[in-house]
Design a protein around this motif. Structure first.
Motif, short mmCIF file in Angstrom:
data_model
loop_
_atom_site.label_atom_id
_atom_site.label_comp_id
_atom_site.label_asym_id
_atom_site.label_seq_id
_atom_site.Cartn_x
_atom_site.Cartn_y
_atom_site.Cartn_z
N UNK A 78 50.72 37.83 42.64
CA UNK A 78 51.01 37.34 43.99
C UNK A 78 50.54 35.90 44.04
N UNK A 79 51.43 35.00 44.40
CA UNK A 79 51.08 33.58 44.43
C UNK A 79 51.14 33.09 45.87
N UNK A 80 50.00 32.65 46.38
CA UNK A 80 49.91 32.06 47.71
C UNK A 80 49.91 30.55 47.49
N UNK A 81 51.06 29.94 47.66
CA UNK A 81 51.29 28.56 47.23
C UNK A 81 50.95 27.55 48.32
N UNK A 82 50.23 26.51 47.95
CA UNK A 82 49.93 25.35 48.79
C UNK A 82 49.41 25.75 50.17
N UNK A 83 48.26 26.40 50.21
CA UNK A 83 47.68 26.82 51.49
C UNK A 83 46.38 26.08 51.74
N UNK A 84 46.08 25.92 53.02
CA UNK A 84 44.78 25.34 53.41
C UNK A 84 43.72 26.44 53.28
N UNK A 85 42.47 26.04 53.20
CA UNK A 85 41.34 26.97 53.08
C UNK A 85 41.48 27.88 51.86
N UNK A 86 42.02 27.34 50.77
CA UNK A 86 42.31 28.15 49.59
C UNK A 86 41.05 28.76 48.98
N UNK A 87 39.97 28.00 48.92
CA UNK A 87 38.73 28.52 48.32
C UNK A 87 38.16 29.66 49.16
N UNK A 88 38.19 29.52 50.49
CA UNK A 88 37.71 30.57 51.38
C UNK A 88 38.57 31.83 51.24
N UNK A 89 39.86 31.65 51.15
CA UNK A 89 40.78 32.78 51.03
C UNK A 89 40.58 33.49 49.70
N UNK A 90 40.35 32.73 48.64
CA UNK A 90 40.08 33.34 47.33
C UNK A 90 38.84 34.22 47.41
N UNK A 91 37.77 33.71 47.98
CA UNK A 91 36.54 34.49 48.11
C UNK A 91 36.75 35.72 49.00
N UNK A 92 37.51 35.55 50.07
CA UNK A 92 37.80 36.67 50.96
C UNK A 92 38.56 37.76 50.21
N UNK A 93 39.55 37.38 49.42
CA UNK A 93 40.34 38.37 48.68
C UNK A 93 39.46 39.10 47.67
N UNK A 94 38.59 38.38 46.99
CA UNK A 94 37.69 39.02 46.03
C UNK A 94 36.80 40.07 46.69
N UNK A 95 36.17 39.72 47.79
CA UNK A 95 35.27 40.67 48.45
C UNK A 95 36.04 41.79 49.14
N UNK A 96 37.19 41.46 49.76
CA UNK A 96 37.97 42.49 50.46
C UNK A 96 38.58 43.47 49.47
N UNK A 97 39.02 43.00 48.32
CA UNK A 97 39.61 43.92 47.34
C UNK A 97 38.54 44.84 46.75
N UNK A 98 37.35 44.32 46.52
CA UNK A 98 36.26 45.16 46.02
C UNK A 98 35.87 46.21 47.05
N UNK A 99 35.80 45.80 48.31
CA UNK A 99 35.47 46.74 49.39
C UNK A 99 36.56 47.79 49.56
N UNK A 100 37.82 47.39 49.45
CA UNK A 100 38.93 48.35 49.57
C UNK A 100 38.90 49.36 48.43
N UNK A 101 38.54 48.93 47.23
CA UNK A 101 38.42 49.86 46.11
C UNK A 101 37.27 50.84 46.34
N UNK A 102 36.17 50.35 46.90
CA UNK A 102 35.05 51.24 47.21
C UNK A 102 35.41 52.26 48.27
N UNK A 103 36.14 51.83 49.30
CA UNK A 103 36.55 52.75 50.37
C UNK A 103 37.47 53.84 49.84
N UNK A 104 38.37 53.49 48.95
CA UNK A 104 39.32 54.46 48.39
C UNK A 104 38.76 55.19 47.18
N UNK A 105 37.57 54.80 46.79
CA UNK A 105 36.91 55.38 45.62
C UNK A 105 37.79 55.27 44.38
#
Length: 120
Positions: A78-105
């Protein structure tokens, strides 16, 4: 927490493209098109890794490209091209994906091919 970002031009970072990225705790949605609209979703728990890329022009105009590597068959990247706040969004995706995996076990395991050695 969620993000809504628009794809921007590389020059001057103007949001004149017809692509919108919506990120929530559960999924990433990419909606593109003007007359004919296409909407793609990827669940957050399927995202395995994230990469941030910034070219010289992107750094000048404070935008970036976030690449998500997923276990999804329709969108392995999935490519999110030319977006503002890219570093914040990257960190958000990393933490949210890890949390989603934990929730779904669900566990992400690597398929490492082992080479058998003959012990003589």
């Amino acid at each position: 927490m969620s993000f809504v970002e628009k794809k921007r031009t590389k020059f001057l970072a103007l949001p004149i493209c017809f692509t919108t990225y919506t990120l929530s705790d559960e999924k990433v949605t990419i909606r593109s098109g003007f007359l004919s609209i296409t909407e793609d979703d990827a669940y957050m728990y399927k995202i395995q890794d994230v990469r941030l890329k910034k070219s010289l022009l992107e750094r000048i105009f404070k935008i970036g490209t976030v690449i998500c590597y997923t276990g999804d068959t329709t969108h392995p990247e999935l490519v999110l091209t030319h977006i503002k706040h890219a570093a914040e969004i990257k960190e958000y995706i990393l933490t949210a994906s890890e949390e989603a995996r934990r929730k779904r076990r669900t566990m992400h395991t690597l398929d490492i091919d082992a080479v058998e050695f003959d012990s003589e």
